[in-house]
Design a protein around this motif. Structure first.
Motif, mmCIF file in Angstrom:
data_model
loop_
_atom_site.group_PDB
_atom_site.id
_atom_site.type_symbol
_atom_site.label_atom_id
_atom_site.label_comp_id
_atom_site.label_asym_id
_atom_site.label_seq_id
_atom_site.Cartn_x
_atom_site.Cartn_y
_atom_site.Cartn_z
ATOM 1 N N GLY A 286 0.844 -1.186 0.000
ATOM 2 C CA GLY A 286 0.000 0.000 0.000
ATOM 3 C C GLY A 286 0.881 1.239 0.000
ATOM 4 N N ILE A 287 0.433 2.256 -0.698
ATOM 5 C CA ILE A 287 1.155 3.527 -0.743
ATOM 6 C C ILE A 287 0.165 4.613 -0.372
ATOM 7 C CG2 ILE A 287 2.444 5.149 -2.185
ATOM 8 C CD1 ILE A 287 3.034 2.672 -4.012
ATOM 9 N N GLU A 288 0.399 5.239 0.772
ATOM 10 C CA GLU A 288 -0.480 6.309 1.236
ATOM 11 C C GLU A 288 0.225 7.639 1.003
ATOM 12 O OE1 GLU A 288 -2.352 7.985 5.404
ATOM 13 O OE2 GLU A 288 -1.959 5.840 5.220
ATOM 14 N N LEU A 289 -0.441 8.536 0.303
ATOM 15 C CA LEU A 289 0.116 9.860 0.055
ATOM 16 C C LEU A 289 -0.395 10.824 1.112
ATOM 17 C CD1 LEU A 289 -0.405 9.977 -3.810
ATOM 18 C CD2 LEU A 289 1.667 9.360 -2.545
ATOM 19 N N CYS A 290 0.513 11.632 1.633
ATOM 20 C CA CYS A 290 0.153 12.612 2.658
ATOM 21 C C CYS A 290 1.015 13.846 2.440
ATOM 22 C CB CYS A 290 0.383 12.016 4.041
ATOM 23 S SG CYS A 290 -0.171 13.074 5.382
ATOM 24 N N HIS A 291 0.387 14.920 2.003
ATOM 25 C CA HIS A 291 1.100 16.156 1.645
ATOM 26 C C HIS A 291 2.150 15.824 0.588
ATOM 27 C CE1 HIS A 291 -0.914 18.635 4.677
ATOM 28 N NE2 HIS A 291 -0.919 17.517 5.397
ATOM 29 N N GLU A 292 3.402 16.124 0.852
ATOM 30 C CA GLU A 292 4.460 15.874 -0.130
ATOM 31 C C GLU A 292 5.219 14.578 0.151
ATOM 32 O OE1 GLU A 292 6.813 19.433 0.134
ATOM 33 O OE2 GLU A 292 5.604 20.408 -1.393
ATOM 34 N N ASP A 293 4.659 13.728 0.979
ATOM 35 C CA ASP A 293 5.330 12.495 1.368
ATOM 36 C C ASP A 293 4.440 11.295 1.076
ATOM 37 O OD1 ASP A 293 7.708 13.700 2.520
ATOM 38 O OD2 ASP A 293 6.376 14.429 4.098
ATOM 39 N N ALA A 294 5.054 10.125 1.147
ATOM 40 C CA ALA A 294 4.315 8.881 0.985
ATOM 41 C C ALA A 294 4.735 7.920 2.088
ATOM 42 C CB ALA A 294 4.587 8.268 -0.387
ATOM 43 N N GLN B 66 4.224 12.817 -7.168
ATOM 44 C CA GLN B 66 4.857 14.021 -6.624
ATOM 45 C C GLN B 66 5.332 13.900 -5.179
ATOM 46 O OE1 GLN B 66 5.369 16.168 -9.145
ATOM 47 N NE2 GLN B 66 4.149 14.726 -10.294
ATOM 48 N N ALA B 67 5.471 12.687 -4.650
ATOM 49 C CA ALA B 67 6.015 12.529 -3.298
ATOM 50 C C ALA B 67 7.497 12.901 -3.323
ATOM 51 C CB ALA B 67 5.835 11.101 -2.808
ATOM 52 N N LYS B 68 7.925 13.592 -2.283
ATOM 53 C CA LYS B 68 9.334 13.991 -2.183
ATOM 54 C C LYS B 68 10.135 13.047 -1.289
ATOM 55 C CE LYS B 68 8.733 18.666 -3.390
ATOM 56 N NZ LYS B 68 8.344 19.543 -3.937
ATOM 57 N N SER B 69 9.436 12.348 -0.400
ATOM 58 C CA SER B 69 10.077 11.379 0.501
ATOM 59 C C SER B 69 9.114 10.222 0.718
ATOM 60 C CB SER B 69 10.404 12.000 1.859
ATOM 61 O OG SER B 69 11.299 13.071 1.721
ATOM 62 N N VAL B 70 9.681 9.058 1.030
ATOM 63 C CA VAL B 70 8.865 7.885 1.331
ATOM 64 C C VAL B 70 9.308 7.333 2.680
ATOM 65 C CG1 VAL B 70 8.274 5.532 0.635
ATOM 66 C CG2 VAL B 70 8.498 7.313 -1.098
ATOM 67 N N TYR B 71 8.322 7.063 3.531
ATOM 68 C CA TYR B 71 8.563 6.511 4.859
ATOM 69 C C TYR B 71 8.074 5.068 4.884
ATOM 70 C CZ TYR B 71 9.664 11.196 6.297
ATOM 71 O OH TYR B 71 10.271 12.414 6.402
ATOM 72 N N PHE B 72 8.703 4.288 5.768
ATOM 73 C CA PHE B 72 8.464 2.850 5.789
ATOM 74 C C PHE B 72 8.798 2.361 7.197
ATOM 75 C CE2 PHE B 72 10.611 -1.272 4.108
ATOM 76 C CZ PHE B 72 9.442 -2.002 4.207
ATOM 77 N N VAL B 73 7.888 1.616 7.833
ATOM 78 C CA VAL B 73 8.133 1.028 9.146
ATOM 79 C C VAL B 73 8.340 -0.471 8.943
ATOM 80 C CG1 VAL B 73 7.201 0.586 11.441
ATOM 81 C CG2 VAL B 73 6.765 2.790 10.333
ATOM 82 N N THR B 74 9.439 -0.991 9.497
ATOM 83 C CA THR B 74 9.752 -2.403 9.299
ATOM 84 C C THR B 74 10.496 -2.976 10.496
ATOM 85 O OG1 THR B 74 10.900 -3.991 7.868
ATOM 86 C CG2 THR B 74 11.900 -1.816 8.089
ATOM 87 N N PRO B 75 10.277 -4.258 10.793
ATOM 88 C CA PRO B 75 11.081 -4.911 11.825
ATOM 89 C C PRO B 75 12.416 -5.426 11.258
ATOM 90 C CG PRO B 75 9.371 -6.396 11.091
ATOM 91 C CD PRO B 75 9.159 -5.086 10.368
ATOM 92 N N ALA B 76 12.567 -5.368 9.947
ATOM 93 C CA ALA B 76 13.786 -5.888 9.306
ATOM 94 C C ALA B 76 14.976 -4.962 9.561
ATOM 95 C CB ALA B 76 13.558 -6.031 7.804
ATOM 96 N N LEU C 282 11.828 2.994 11.812
ATOM 97 C CA LEU C 282 11.291 3.959 10.863
ATOM 98 C C LEU C 282 12.381 4.265 9.844
ATOM 99 C CD1 LEU C 282 9.228 6.067 9.873
ATOM 100 C CD2 LEU C 282 10.209 7.645 11.551
ATOM 101 N N LEU C 283 12.071 4.047 8.568
ATOM 102 C CA LEU C 283 13.023 4.320 7.504
ATOM 103 C C LEU C 283 12.455 5.402 6.596
ATOM 104 C CD1 LEU C 283 13.967 0.670 6.447
ATOM 105 C CD2 LEU C 283 14.985 2.070 8.230
ATOM 106 N N MET C 284 13.346 6.144 5.936
ATOM 107 C CA MET C 284 12.928 7.185 5.014
ATOM 108 C C MET C 284 13.920 7.228 3.870
ATOM 109 S SD MET C 284 13.491 10.519 3.763
ATOM 110 C CE MET C 284 14.587 11.331 4.868
ATOM 111 N N THR C 285 13.400 7.507 2.675
ATOM 112 C CA THR C 285 14.270 7.767 1.533
ATOM 113 C C THR C 285 13.738 9.011 0.809
ATOM 114 O OG1 THR C 285 15.305 6.885 -0.460
ATOM 115 C CG2 THR C 285 13.029 6.255 -0.102
ATOM 116 N N PRO C 286 14.630 9.932 0.492
ATOM 117 C CA PRO C 286 14.205 11.070 -0.328
ATOM 118 C C PRO C 286 14.048 10.616 -1.773
ATOM 119 C CG PRO C 286 16.523 11.243 0.192
ATOM 120 C CD PRO C 286 16.013 10.032 0.896
ATOM 121 N N LEU C 287 13.087 11.197 -2.471
ATOM 122 C CA LEU C 287 12.906 10.924 -3.896
ATOM 123 C C LEU C 287 13.405 12.146 -4.667
ATOM 124 C CD1 LEU C 287 9.343 9.327 -3.891
ATOM 125 C CD2 LEU C 287 11.565 8.172 -3.864
ATOM 126 N N HIS C 288 14.191 11.918 -5.674
ATOM 127 C CA HIS C 288 14.742 13.046 -6.442
ATOM 128 C C HIS C 288 14.087 13.120 -7.782
ATOM 129 C CE1 HIS C 288 17.779 13.370 -3.366
ATOM 130 N NE2 HIS C 288 18.002 12.072 -3.492
#
Length: 146
Positions: free
Chosen positions: A51-59, A91-101, A140-146
């Motif tokens: 699932g990909i949830e968009l929220c403001h400029e992030d996902a 148009q997401a500028k960053s993506v966040y992801f929660v994982t136990p890995a 909590l992980l994050m990656t910027p999208l360029h």
């Protein structure tokens, strides 16, 4: 394995729900206007859902479920790469992801571990991030999208 990744359609949601519930993950009956699902399919079955949830400029990547008996790490990285591209196209500028890995597994995709203090304000109070508070195992992980 040869897989195809495609956006889910309304007719796919019962299959998504059934696939995710096999591992104890709950999904809504339908996606809302800010949430999309991607399916990874083999020739015969669904082998992954994200699932990909968009929220403001992030996902936010959520409901990531893959069939570990058929999917290898290359399939997972391909799936996540497509998901990041999907978020970028919206148009997401960053993506966040929660994982136990282990966070280092996702470094090749540009993800790095973040603290909850670094979370954008529009995500404060989002129930998905409570998982990080509830267990030190979840990161909590994050990656910027360029």
């Amino acid at each position: 394995m040869n897989v195809v990744v495609e956006p889910a359609q309304n007719k796919d949601y019962p299959h998504i729900k059934q696939f995710a519930e096999q591992v104890g993950v709950t999904v809504p009956e339908q996606a809302d206007e800010n949430t999309y699902y991607l399916l990874m399919k083999s020739k015969t079955a669904i082998v992954g859902v994200v699932g990909i949830e968009l929220c403001h400029e992030d996902a936010l990547l959520r409901t990531l479920v893959v069939d570990s008996s058929t999917c290898k790490s290359d399939d997972l990285f391909y799936f996540l790469t497509v998901a990041l591209g999907f978020a970028r196209e919206r148009q997401a500028k960053s993506v966040y992801f929660v994982t136990p890995a282990d966070p280092s597994l996702f470094e090749p995709l540009g993800f790095s571990e973040q603290s909850l203090d670094e979370l954008p304000t529009h995500f404060i109070g989002h129930k998905h991030f409570d998982k990080v508070k509830e267990s030190e195992q979840n990161k909590l992980l994050m990656t910027p999208l360029h």
